[in-house]
Scaffold this motif. Sequence first.
Motif, short mmCIF file in Angstrom:
data_model
loop_
_atom_site.label_atom_id
_atom_site.label_comp_id
_atom_site.label_asym_id
_atom_site.label_seq_id
_atom_site.Cartn_x
_atom_site.Cartn_y
_atom_site.Cartn_z
N LEU A 51 0.83 -1.20 0.00
CA LEU A 51 0.00 0.00 0.00
C LEU A 51 0.86 1.25 0.00
O LEU A 51 0.60 2.21 -0.73
CB LEU A 51 -0.92 -0.01 1.23
CG LEU A 51 -1.84 1.20 1.37
CD1 LEU A 51 -2.98 1.13 0.37
CD2 LEU A 51 -2.40 1.29 2.80
N GLU A 52 1.91 1.22 0.79
CA GLU A 52 2.79 2.39 0.89
C GLU A 52 3.61 2.59 -0.39
O GLU A 52 3.73 3.71 -0.89
CB GLU A 52 3.73 2.24 2.08
CG GLU A 52 4.66 3.44 2.29
CD GLU A 52 5.53 3.29 3.52
OE1 GLU A 52 6.52 4.04 3.62
OE2 GLU A 52 5.22 2.44 4.37
N PRO A 57 -4.93 4.60 -3.00
CA PRO A 57 -5.77 5.01 -1.86
C PRO A 57 -6.19 3.85 -0.98
O PRO A 57 -6.20 3.96 0.25
CB PRO A 57 -6.98 5.67 -2.54
CG PRO A 57 -6.53 6.01 -3.91
CD PRO A 57 -5.53 4.97 -4.30
N GLY A 58 -6.60 2.73 -1.60
CA GLY A 58 -7.05 1.59 -0.82
C GLY A 58 -6.94 0.30 -1.60
O GLY A 58 -7.01 0.31 -2.84
N GLY A 118 -6.07 1.03 3.75
CA GLY A 118 -6.29 2.33 3.14
C GLY A 118 -7.70 2.82 3.36
O GLY A 118 -8.41 2.36 4.27
#
Length: 479
Positions: A46-47, A52-53, A71
């Motif tokens: 995710l990072e 966003p999600g 997210g």
Amino acid sequence: MRVHLIRLVAAAVAAAVLVLPRPAWAGPPGGEPSPASVDAYLREALESTGVPGLSAVLTHGDRVVHATGLGRDSSGRPVTADTPMRVASVSKSFTAAAVMSLVDDGLVALDEPVVGYLPEFRMADRRAARITVRQLLNQTSGLSDTTVDIGATQRAGDLAGYVAALRPGALAAAPGTRWEYCNVNYDVAARLVEVVAARGFGDAMRERVFGPLAMSGSAVGDRVVRPSDGFFSVYGAWVRRAELPGFRDGGSGGVVTTAADMGRWLIAQTGHGPGVVTPAGLATMHAPSAVSDYGMGWGEEAVGGRTLLVHSGNLFTYTAVEAIDPGTGYGYAVMFNSASLRDDTYDVLLGLVALSEGRTPAAPGGGRQTIEAVLGLCALAAAGLGVLGVLRSPQWARRRAGRPRWRAALRLVPVLLPAAVLATYPQWVSFLMNGRTVTWAQLTYFAAPLTITIGVAGLAGLATAVSRLARLRSVGSGG
């Protein structure tokens, strides 16, 4: 001396590797990854991707190893394993399962013509009468974006209208002779399910697929299970936007589901737990056709020395991918509530595959950010060159005063080239996508950075050309 030095350095490096901490997502070598290691890897994903999600699930045999969401959605709510996600063309495997359930019940035969079950399926090309149900699901029917009016099908209000919109169309190849990816195949298949099952496609899917697998968070279309708006990326900034309007209740891309439900689906597709088709039907769905490695909503793909069955899905604000490994019984699914020029869902899936094999995956991502940064710089450079071209147009005109006009016009060709690219933008993008229909509206979504960059370059070139011509005319008239 050099040999001893090399050995000393090698020993030091080996010792350092042994004492360095393994990444949190590494998991035990050769063993099933723990939920904690999967979660740690997905948090890193995710990072590094910056999306966003996301939601994802890993299954093994008849168990869900881990299902989660990370997210935020466009309303600011946390994404969880129960957050509804559009899965686009991943829907095709669900539609194929619904058709195969009808085959198992003796209501449909794969090698019979579609028109025998769906008399309304008529086209100007008489060869369409020979298309079989199997050829629809294997995408070897001859149907193509290049020979039917895709715009008319997208304006249809239901599947009956969708099929009616195909009547003026033709086939790009004789049925069964060539594979070509075309959403029409699966939307026609969805209408076949409606007619044979004597109920709406969404109801038939709930009865034949979602219900038996206890997929309570899944539906066709967004009237029953409504996902939030998704995102697309513009030079690194995520923009919230409603999904592109159009017919989204069909079999090619209408499924909305969750990571938790995808876990149940993957377990069934690996032949474990409750199923919606017989083992023979499942084997038929997963088998490639005679002319392609694409089966019925699944394509073969070599990953890490193994052959996986994979299908991805791309809308304009959502992306997804699913995979199963028939040899090990693992299943994988990754879903993003966003879309961009660089789809990272597949890279995240590869990381889950690596974890399941006891390998340490590399953190995915970075490609989208790099591509969009380069496009941003190109847009700035094009804008700067456009301003410079307009400001220098008086000098350009004076240098060419008195020369033949055709030579000056020839000099404008390179300047106008970006404008020509802009004018034909949807056409050449469609060409690069093997004839898939692409519209201006679609190009304002996930392709927005490329669209803006080409637009800036085209307008800059056009402004420069107009300014030069005006100055040249002024010089020629003695103004």
